[in-house]
Design a protein around this motif. Sequence first.
Motif, short mmCIF file in Angstrom:
data_model
loop_
_atom_site.label_atom_id
_atom_site.label_comp_id
_atom_site.label_asym_id
_atom_site.label_seq_id
_atom_site.Cartn_x
_atom_site.Cartn_y
_atom_site.Cartn_z
N MET A 1 0.73 -0.96 -0.22
CA MET A 1 0.20 1.02 -0.05
C MET A 1 0.85 1.34 -0.08
N THR A 2 0.53 2.32 -0.44
CA THR A 2 1.54 3.12 -0.87
C THR A 2 0.98 4.56 0.07
N ASN A 3 2.03 5.02 0.42
CA ASN A 3 1.23 6.12 1.88
C ASN A 3 0.91 7.59 1.27
N PRO A 4 -0.18 7.66 2.28
CA PRO A 4 -0.36 8.81 2.08
C PRO A 4 0.55 10.41 1.49
N THR A 5 -0.14 11.30 0.50
CA THR A 5 0.73 12.59 0.22
C THR A 5 1.11 13.07 1.75
N PRO A 6 2.22 14.07 1.98
CA PRO A 6 2.15 15.01 3.24
C PRO A 6 1.25 15.70 3.05
N ALA A 7 0.07 16.16 1.48
CA ALA A 7 -1.14 16.95 2.47
C ALA A 7 -2.27 15.95 3.40
N GLU A 8 -2.22 14.35 2.70
CA GLU A 8 -3.01 14.27 3.34
C GLU A 8 -2.88 13.80 4.58
N LEU A 9 -1.64 13.95 4.89
CA LEU A 9 -1.42 12.95 6.23
C LEU A 9 -1.38 14.13 6.98
N ARG A 10 -1.29 15.91 6.63
CA ARG A 10 -1.27 16.83 7.59
C ARG A 10 -3.29 16.35 7.46
N THR A 11 -4.33 16.63 6.62
CA THR A 11 -5.55 16.61 7.24
C THR A 11 -5.89 15.75 8.23
N ILE A 12 -5.23 13.91 8.15
CA ILE A 12 -5.70 13.07 9.53
C ILE A 12 -4.93 13.79 10.69
N ALA A 13 -3.71 14.24 10.72
CA ALA A 13 -3.62 15.11 12.26
C ALA A 13 -4.12 16.38 12.15
N SER A 14 -4.55 17.38 11.63
CA SER A 14 -5.12 17.71 12.24
C SER A 14 -7.04 17.30 12.46
N GLU A 15 -7.55 16.53 12.18
CA GLU A 15 -8.82 16.43 12.00
C GLU A 15 -8.60 15.55 13.84
N ILE A 16 -7.22 14.98 14.07
CA ILE A 16 -7.56 13.86 15.34
C ILE A 16 -7.13 15.36 15.91
N ALA A 17 -6.60 15.79 15.67
CA ALA A 17 -5.02 17.42 16.77
C ALA A 17 -6.83 17.91 17.03
N ARG A 18 -8.30 18.19 16.64
CA ARG A 18 -9.07 18.65 17.01
C ARG A 18 -10.34 18.09 17.74
N GLU A 19 -10.11 16.59 17.27
CA GLU A 19 -11.32 16.35 18.35
C GLU A 19 -10.15 16.39 19.15
N ALA A 20 -8.86 16.03 19.99
CA ALA A 20 -8.40 15.74 20.93
C ALA A 20 -8.73 16.94 21.64
N GLY A 21 -8.29 18.15 20.61
CA GLY A 21 -8.50 20.02 21.77
C GLY A 21 -9.99 19.54 22.41
N ALA A 22 -10.93 18.99 21.69
CA ALA A 22 -12.50 19.15 22.00
C ALA A 22 -12.61 18.85 23.54
N LEU A 23 -11.93 17.31 23.47
CA LEU A 23 -12.36 16.43 24.93
C LEU A 23 -11.24 17.13 25.50
N ALA A 24 -9.83 18.00 25.47
CA ALA A 24 -9.15 18.13 26.49
C ALA A 24 -9.98 19.39 26.79
N ALA A 25 -10.75 20.26 25.79
CA ALA A 25 -11.44 21.23 26.41
C ALA A 25 -12.45 21.06 27.21
N ARG A 26 -12.89 19.91 27.09
CA ARG A 26 -14.40 20.06 27.85
C ARG A 26 -14.13 19.29 29.68
N ARG A 27 -12.78 18.29 29.01
CA ARG A 27 -12.25 17.92 30.18
C ARG A 27 -11.58 18.96 31.90
N ARG A 28 -11.01 20.22 31.03
CA ARG A 28 -10.78 21.69 31.67
C ARG A 28 -12.31 22.19 31.94
N ALA A 29 -12.73 22.47 31.46
CA ALA A 29 -13.91 22.60 32.28
C ALA A 29 -14.98 21.99 33.07
#
Length: 283
Positions: A1-29
């Motif tokens: 299987m061919t690895n995704p492009t850097p742009a595709e990897l950035r999309t994965i990182a961004s989507e997960i970071a926002r999801e994780a950030g939402a969890l962190a913000a809820r726990r902080r509250a």
Amino acid sequence: MTNPTPAELRTIASEIAREAGALAARRRAEGVEIAASKSSPVDIVTHTDREVEALIRRRLEELRPGDGFLGEESSAGGPSPSATGLTWVVDPIDGTVNFVYGHPTYTVSIAVVEGDPDPLTWRALASCVYNPSTGEEFAAARGEGATLTLHHAAPGAGAGPHPLHPSSPPDLSQSLLATGFSYDQARRAEQGALVGPLVSRVRDIRRIGTASLDLCYVAAGRLDAYVERGLQPWDLAGGVLVAEEAGAVVLTPEGAQASSALSFVAAPSIAVELGEALREIGW
């Protein structure tokens, strides 16, 4: 299987970071509880650090099975092996002390690197540094530049993504620098002694307490330079690529990659002068 492009990897990182950030913000509250101290009494970890890292790891295993993983909270066991040549380097909450005290300067930092997860040898491909408090998402893909997207922006307020570029101060004396301090008390004293001679050569010095933000702020021109010793791979992986892709100088004065020995990122116009100043001070 061919690895995704850097742009595709950035999309994965961004989507997960926002999801994780939402969890962190809820726990902080909800309220934060310190789970343990690590290397010293001031080096703390919360239950949320561990919960957020578990979420990130689970989502990456779903989307990228076979990739390696190196996270701060599970780092004692070393990185998990990679079957693809790619490893995700994660700081689930960078700036845990800020997080505990309610300062709006903590991030979720996710990067993916090619090769062994060692800052001196890896090749970073994509990253995202997300601040849940402000909604600012700093992201980069190798060869495609770095951007800032504001997710909390009002409609029509220019949410982005906007390209990032470092500042261009005319000289070191008109530059705003940032640094940080080790969790080891003896080392903190040594670092503090070096700040005095440096502060007289610059406009001012900031100590934000979140390495990933320091690096991204240089990329965005909010700081002119950032130097620190003792950073771990997860501290610098995300932000270094953002700074590099924005056009900042990310090599040390000796030409080395950013690592625990020295992380150095600066606006190009002052990089040489700052390097000379650090050598004279004995940094």
